[in-house]
Design an enzyme around this catalytic site. Structure first.
Site, PDB file in Angstrom:
ATOM      1  N   TYR A 316       0.767  -1.364  -0.037  1.00 30.40           N
ATOM      2  CA  TYR A 316       0.055  -0.003   0.041  1.00 30.40           C
ATOM      3  C   TYR A 316       0.866   1.400  -0.022  1.00 30.40           C
ATOM      4  O   TYR A 316       0.247   2.510   0.340  1.00 30.40           O
ATOM      5  CB  TYR A 316      -0.718  -0.094   1.191  1.00 30.40           C
ATOM      6  CG  TYR A 316      -1.650  -1.047   1.551  1.00 30.40           C
ATOM      7  CD1 TYR A 316      -2.667  -1.589   0.751  1.00 30.40           C
ATOM      8  CD2 TYR A 316      -1.669  -1.758   2.829  1.00 30.40           C
ATOM      9  CE1 TYR A 316      -3.553  -2.683   1.086  1.00 30.40           C
ATOM     10  CE2 TYR A 316      -2.272  -2.835   3.257  1.00 30.40           C
ATOM     11  CZ  TYR A 316      -3.182  -3.249   2.289  1.00 30.40           C
ATOM     12  OH  TYR A 316      -4.153  -4.315   2.635  1.00 30.40           O
ATOM     13  N   CYS A 341      14.614 -10.431  -3.112  1.00 24.04           N
ATOM     14  CA  CYS A 341      14.844  -9.828  -4.463  1.00 24.04           C
ATOM     15  C   CYS A 341      13.576  -9.100  -5.151  1.00 24.04           C
ATOM     16  O   CYS A 341      13.283  -9.816  -5.950  1.00 24.04           O
ATOM     17  CB  CYS A 341      15.272 -10.924  -5.109  1.00 24.04           C
ATOM     18  SG  CYS A 341      16.689 -11.691  -4.256  1.00 24.04           S
ATOM     19  N   TYR A 369      -2.081  -6.499  10.525  1.00 31.87           N
ATOM     20  CA  TYR A 369      -1.763  -6.641   9.440  1.00 31.87           C
ATOM     21  C   TYR A 369      -0.228  -6.785   8.985  1.00 31.87           C
ATOM     22  O   TYR A 369       0.244  -6.483   7.922  1.00 31.87           O
ATOM     23  CB  TYR A 369      -2.498  -5.693   8.427  1.00 31.87           C
ATOM     24  CG  TYR A 369      -3.959  -5.636   8.514  1.00 31.87           C
ATOM     25  CD1 TYR A 369      -5.151  -6.653   8.257  1.00 31.87           C
ATOM     26  CD2 TYR A 369      -4.483  -4.537   9.382  1.00 31.87           C
ATOM     27  CE1 TYR A 369      -6.273  -6.575   8.313  1.00 31.87           C
ATOM     28  CE2 TYR A 369      -5.942  -4.536   9.496  1.00 31.87           C
ATOM     29  CZ  TYR A 369      -6.683  -5.467   9.161  1.00 31.87           C
ATOM     30  OH  TYR A 369      -8.232  -5.346   9.440  1.00 31.87           O
TER      31      TYR A 369
END
Ligand SMILES: *Cc1c(COP(=O)(O)O)cnc(C)c1O
Length: 413
Positions: A316, A341, A369
């Site tokens: 986000y 990566c 979260y």
């Protein structure tokens, strides 16, 4: 964030030095404060005192059994979105009779498990689900308690990925169709109408959209009452935001006041489904700086936590405050990145930090979260989780072992 403060130059969780936790449990580790959980719960309990209300903690925000158990002991119910989360409620000592089950894709197996355990309510998100639920209930000789999740089409003014109450998204049924669907549900003897549900989004900082949604829910309840449909509860969902950076976050009481004003005089019980606001600021992610890498344009602090541990920055572009556990040396500006990566693997950009290699950093507001959205990308074992309670530290989830990650995999014969 008074439960994570500096004492004599180093960060503590309650009365325990984060350095001690890193030494004992390694890094990266999620560190939670029991006092912070209790305090966040008390803010809701105080604001709702004297009114018929039930808090259903949104399990998806942090589903560690110890955290769920802290809330169960405080008497909360739970908002679940899968059969797996129902199993967690039971394992954590929660009461299925205080469970609401949300989510757009409930399977028959999940419905059967929820009916068998006698959950309080299904928050039904479509007509197709309504009919499937009636059929599954009939096959078990049971009645399924339901609320329709309505989509009140109010703009919660939050990140588009976490806004759920607008017409254009997959959650719930449009509020304009709800009355007709309730009349249909009332004709199905396998269903028992209990309430109306809505949840308009997450990280809400303005109380107005939820109060607006409540107004629309009340109008629907009145219309249903006129048709002889009585409701036990109105569920206004979760969504109260927390302070990640310098946002102005209303106190829980002030956030709920306009909503409670809209509901004044209603006889139905109020349900709320908070997640983030109960756990978000009760946890930090403790990590170690592996390398400092200086470049012409920017410097990188490469830490041992990554996007697989805390996905919100990558997902986000979310901001999390990052601080040294014990600042030392000269401060510099770093992009704080993990070893994964992907160029999107950052925890914070352009942060001023006074750190040297092998120093510890704390990533704040990682309680919600964080662990629940973590993954094993790059075959990275998931972090340990500990809960601090005063001077005590409890390991509440052991660090994953690498062998666990491929234990279910098989070579071809
Ligand atoms: C995610 C979710 C919640 C919790 O939202 P928070 O912003 O964490 O409070 C509550 N109800 C439903 C239906 C959800 O999907």
């Amino acid at each position: 964030m008074k439960h994570f403060e500096s004492r004599d130059g180093a960060l503590y969780a309650e009365d325990v030095a984060l350095e001690r936790i890193a030494a004992e449990y390694g890094t990266p580790t999620f560190v939670y404060s029991r006092a912070a959980l209790t305090e966040a719960h008390a803010a809701y309990a105080d604001a709702l005192a004297g009114r018929d209300a039930m808090l259903c903690y949104a399990v998806k925000s942090n589903s560690n059994l110890a955290i769920m158990n802290v809330f169960a002991r405080l008497g909360t119910g739970f908002d679940i979105v899968s059969g797996g989360e129902l199993a967690r409620v039971i394992a954590a000592g929660g009461d299925p009779a205080k469970v609401v089950f949300s989510g757009v894709g409930k399977t028959r197996d999940e419905m059967r498990a929820a009916l068998t355990h006698g959950i309080y309510c299904f928050n039904v998100e479509s007509e197709a689900e309504l009919h499937r639920l009636a059929e599954v209930a009939a096959s078990l000789g049971k009645r399924a308690p339901i609320a329709l999740r309505v989509n009140p089409d109010v703009d919660p003014k939050t990140h588009p990925y976490i806004s759920t109450g607008l017409k254009c998204n997959k959650f719930g049924v449009p509020i304009a169709d709800a009355h007709r669907i309730y009349l249909e549900a009332a004709k199905l003897p396998q269903l028992e109408i209990r309430g109306i549900a809505c949840h308009i989004g997450s990280q809400l900082l303005d109380p107005a959209p939820v109060a607006e949604a409540a107004g629309k829910v009340v109008a629907l309840a009145e219309a249903l009452n006129r048709d002889g449909i009585e409701l036990r509860h109105l569920d206004l969902g979760g969504g109260l935001g927390i302070r990640y950076d310098d946002e102005t976050v209303p106190a829980t009481r002030d956030y709920l006041a306009p909503l409670l004003a809209v509901l004044a005089g209603r006889k139905e019980r109020l349900l709320l489904e908070p997640g983030r606001s109960l756990v978000g600021n009760a946890g930090v992610l403790l990590s170690k700086v592996e390398y400092l890498k200086r470049g012409e344009e920017r410097n990188f602090a490469i830490i041992d936590a990554a996007m697989n541990d805390l996905a919100r920055p990558a997902l986000y572009d979310a901001y999390h405050r990052i601080a040294e556990v014990r600042p030392r040396g000269k401060a510099d500006i770093y992009d704080v990145v993990g070893p994964v990566c992907e160029s999107g693997d950052f925890l914070g950009r352009a942060r001023e930090l006074a750190v040297e290699q092998e120093d510890l950093v704390a990533i704040f507001s990682a309680g919600a979260y964080g662990m629940t959205m973590s993954s094993n990308y790059n075959t990275r074992a998931r972090a340990a989780e500990v809960m601090v309670d005063g001077e005590s530290v409890h390991l509440i989830r052991a660090r994953e072992r690498i062998e666990d990650l491929y234990a279910g995999e098989r070579l071809l014969p």
